[in-house]
Design a protein around this motif. Structure first.
Motif, PDB file in Angstrom:
ATOM      1  N   LYS A 123       0.733  -1.233   0.081  1.00  0.00           N
ATOM      2  CA  LYS A 123      -0.197  -0.004  -0.006  1.00  0.00           C
ATOM      3  C   LYS A 123       0.963   1.377  -0.138  1.00  0.00           C
ATOM      4  CE  LYS A 123      -3.231  -2.298   2.978  1.00  0.00           C
ATOM      5  NZ  LYS A 123      -3.673  -2.327   4.327  1.00  0.00           N
ATOM      6  N   LEU A 125       0.906   5.120   1.128  1.00  0.00           N
ATOM      7  CA  LEU A 125       0.095   5.931   1.960  1.00  0.00           C
ATOM      8  C   LEU A 125       0.574   7.219   1.567  1.00  0.00           C
ATOM      9  CD1 LEU A 125       0.061   3.448   3.526  1.00  0.00           C
ATOM     10  CD2 LEU A 125       0.542   4.265   5.483  1.00  0.00           C
ATOM     11  N   GLY A 127       0.103  11.583   1.852  1.00  0.00           N
ATOM     12  CA  GLY A 127      -0.299  12.348   2.860  1.00  0.00           C
ATOM     13  C   GLY A 127       0.777  13.331   3.251  1.00  0.00           C
ATOM     14  N   LEU A 143      -1.068   0.472  14.563  1.00  0.00           N
ATOM     15  CA  LEU A 143      -0.782   1.751  14.093  1.00  0.00           C
ATOM     16  C   LEU A 143       0.639   2.072  13.602  1.00  0.00           C
ATOM     17  CD1 LEU A 143      -2.651   3.624  17.234  1.00  0.00           C
ATOM     18  CD2 LEU A 143      -3.607   3.171  14.821  1.00  0.00           C
ATOM     19  N   SER A 146       4.458   8.323  11.368  1.00  0.00           N
ATOM     20  CA  SER A 146       5.351   8.711  10.379  1.00  0.00           C
ATOM     21  C   SER A 146       5.680  10.396  10.437  1.00  0.00           C
ATOM     22  CB  SER A 146       4.953   8.415   8.949  1.00  0.00           C
ATOM     23  OG  SER A 146       3.638   9.230   8.558  1.00  0.00           O
ATOM     24  N   LEU A 153       2.116  12.026  11.095  1.00  0.00           N
ATOM     25  CA  LEU A 153       0.899  11.640  10.709  1.00  0.00           C
ATOM     26  C   LEU A 153       0.692  10.195  11.453  1.00  0.00           C
ATOM     27  CD1 LEU A 153       0.087  12.543   7.106  1.00  0.00           C
ATOM     28  CD2 LEU A 153      -1.152  13.351   8.954  1.00  0.00           C
ATOM     29  N   TRP A 155      -1.280   6.673  11.031  1.00  0.00           N
ATOM     30  CA  TRP A 155      -2.109   5.576  10.224  1.00  0.00           C
ATOM     31  C   TRP A 155      -2.630   4.422  10.839  1.00  0.00           C
ATOM     32  CZ3 TRP A 155      -1.634   8.035   5.098  1.00  0.00           C
ATOM     33  CH2 TRP A 155      -0.506   8.794   5.050  1.00  0.00           C
ATOM     34  N   THR A 159      -6.102  -0.407   7.139  1.00  0.00           N
ATOM     35  CA  THR A 159      -6.497   0.418   6.142  1.00  0.00           C
ATOM     36  C   THR A 159      -5.727   1.194   5.161  1.00  0.00           C
ATOM     37  OG1 THR A 159      -7.001   2.197   7.561  1.00  0.00           O
ATOM     38  CG2 THR A 159      -8.588   0.419   7.630  1.00  0.00           C
ATOM     39  N   GLY A 160      -4.565   1.436   5.693  1.00  0.00           N
ATOM     40  CA  GLY A 160      -3.756   2.517   5.094  1.00  0.00           C
ATOM     41  C   GLY A 160      -4.196   3.846   5.208  1.00  0.00           C
ATOM     42  N   LYS A 161      -5.196   4.279   5.989  1.00  0.00           N
ATOM     43  CA  LYS A 161      -5.667   5.737   6.137  1.00  0.00           C
ATOM     44  C   LYS A 161      -5.228   6.095   7.450  1.00  0.00           C
ATOM     45  CE  LYS A 161      -7.996   4.754   2.112  1.00  0.00           C
ATOM     46  NZ  LYS A 161      -7.702   5.667   1.102  1.00  0.00           N
ATOM     47  N   PRO A 162      -5.128   7.752   7.331  1.00  0.00           N
ATOM     48  CA  PRO A 162      -4.647   8.335   8.552  1.00  0.00           C
ATOM     49  C   PRO A 162      -5.607   8.248   9.507  1.00  0.00           C
ATOM     50  CG  PRO A 162      -4.507   9.831   6.581  1.00  0.00           C
ATOM     51  CD  PRO A 162      -5.183   8.679   6.025  1.00  0.00           C
ATOM     52  N   VAL A 163      -5.472   8.311  10.769  1.00  0.00           N
ATOM     53  CA  VAL A 163      -6.517   8.169  11.786  1.00  0.00           C
ATOM     54  C   VAL A 163      -6.177   9.211  12.883  1.00  0.00           C
ATOM     55  CG1 VAL A 163      -6.561   5.627  11.630  1.00  0.00           C
ATOM     56  CG2 VAL A 163      -4.971   6.549  13.071  1.00  0.00           C
TER      57      VAL A 163
END
Length: 453
Positions: A123, A125, A127, A143, A146, A153, A155, A159-163
């Motif tokens: 994946k 990422l 951002g 989690l 980075s 951020l 992640w 999901t590979g999405k920011p949380v």
């Protein structure tokens, strides 16, 4: 051109770490040899079983290594557009994270990738707009944090999405994020800057700054440090290489000492680890928090400390050491050097007297039959030996029940009967010879890279 030899730079009584394995991450071209282009190894990380390693390099590659044979697993090599600054394997071995990018006046971008080891799915990422300089995977492997030149951020790895985030670093123009580290419960995030003169604690849930000590500073002469930070004592303390700025002094200084901070107030706890005379570039802590290792690029030493007592156990002479990590079982130390055209990783045994001073004797000797110990592959090639038949069972009293007699016939013989016999010219234990002496005469380089890290 600077040399990358591990020999001392001057006459000294300090012991020398002798590598038992060397991994060459880059083969310089003829052009690079003449122009003195150097591609540093920027980051290294063990897999949890200690049998593999991943490395990141300024030649824009991330590589995986089979430590049983000392060779790269070329089919999984990853190539980046910019420099690779950070790599990490999650504690459960499920994820391999690589990060990097490029940052200059004309072009800047960040690269961040997560590979699921079992499936090979990668994946990307998105951002970060500037190069990603550091990463950390939470203890529960869910989690990812980075850090880039200007922000942090968080992640979700699934999901590979920011949380959460971005958390603004508020660093000066010539500074940036040097290290990030989750607390063991993943509720807090410790952040240090490249200058080594500021430490922040962020609340992951509220995304608010809990505490800060020091301030951002321009790194004169490129004297940056990406030495990691560590949470200890059930998240009550933080360990970091740090430099306190004297507001009344114009003298530029480096983070030369290692401090323990109270995680809630960021006040120092006890005396610092004193011994290095220049910039600390590498820091490693055993999983049980008993052994601390540190490296200084400019004082040319790697030091081992008893963490609780702050006692200096050993100081090894190494020319320009840069990164250091401990193996998962803490019996080996891997390090890199700064000015090394071949971009090598050197893996060394920690001397047995050091291990014995930290852990009880029976615990300090690694079990060569456990898969968590990479030393087995380093020391010996696997061989097949005949299995000795067990001694005849004792005569059974005819008065005993026949069922018990039958069960006894099925009992397995001792596992010690099938252990590999030790030849007369071999040490009886992998740690029976000092790390400061040459390798034993029976050591075979077969299947390994020529010793050079």
């Amino acid at each position: 051109m600077a040399s990358s030899s591990t020999h001392p730079v001057k006459a000294t009584n300090e012991p020398i770490l002798t590598p038992v394995m060397t991994l060459q991450c880059h083969k310089p071209s003829r052009y690079e040899q003449y122009t003195e282009v150097i591609y540093h190894v920027s980051s290294i990380s063990y897999f949890p079983d200690g049998q593999k390693m991943v490395s990141g390099n300024w030649d824009r590659t991330a590589r995986q290594w089979n430590l049983q044979v000392g060779k790269e697993i070329k089919k999984v090599r990853d190539v980046f557009e910019g420099f690779v600054h950070a790599v990490e394997v999650s504690r459960d071995g499920r994820w391999v994270v690589t990060a990097g990018g490029k940052h200059n006046n004309s072009h800047q971008f960040g690269e961040l990738r997560v590979c699921e080891v079992e499936t090979g799915i990668v994946k990307t990422l998105e951002g970060h707009s500037t190069e990603v300089t550091c990463i950390d995977v939470s203890a529960d492997s869910t989690l990812l944090a980075s850090g880039s030149c200007d922000s942090i951020l968080i992640w979700g790895l699934d999901t590979g999405k920011p949380v959460a985030g971005p958390f603004k670093s508020d660093a000066s123009e010539d500074d940036g994020v040097g290290a990030v580290r989750f607390s063991q419960d993943s509720k807090k995030l410790a952040v240090t800057l490249l200058c080594g003169k500021r430490l922040d604690i962020w609340d992951v849930h509220t995304q608010k700054l809990d505490a800060r000590v020091g301030k951002s500073s321009t790194a004169v002469g490129g004297a940056w440090t990406r030495a990691p930070v560590f949470w200890t004592a059930k998240d009550r303390n933080i360990i970091a290489a740090f430099c306190f700025i004297d507001p009344n002094s114009d003298v530029f200084d480096f983070p030369r000492m290692i401090y323990k901070f109270d995680a809630s107030t960021l006040k120092t706890v006890g005396a610092p680890f004193e011994g290095h005379t220049s910039l600390v570039t590498g820091l490693a802590l055993s999983f049980d928090g008993a052994l601390l290792a540190s490296a200084s690029l400019y004082d040319n030493t790697i030091k081992l400390w008893a963490f609780e007592s702050r006692q200096l156990l050993a100081s090894f002479r190494v020319q320009m050491p840069h990164l250091i990590i401990l193996s998962p079982n803490s019996h080996q130390l891997a390090y890199t050097t700064w000015c090394d055209m071949k971009s090598r990783i050197f893996i060394c045994d920690i001397p047995p007297n050091i291990l014995a001073s930290i852990w009880p004797a029976q615990e300090a000797q690694p079990n060569i039959n456990t898969p968590h110990n990479p030393r087995r592959a380093v020391r010996h090639n696997l061989i097949k030996v005949p299995i000795r038949m067990p001694k005849p069972l004792p005569t059974i009293d005819p008065q005993q029940p026949t069922f018990l007699h039958y069960i006894r016939k099925l009992l397995p013989f001792s596992r010690t009967d099938v252990l590999r016999p030790i030849r007369n010219h071999e040490p009886h234990d992998p740690l029976d010879f000092p790390a400061t002496l040459p390798l034993p005469p029976n050591y075979s380089p077969s299947g390994q890279a020529t010793t050079q890290f």
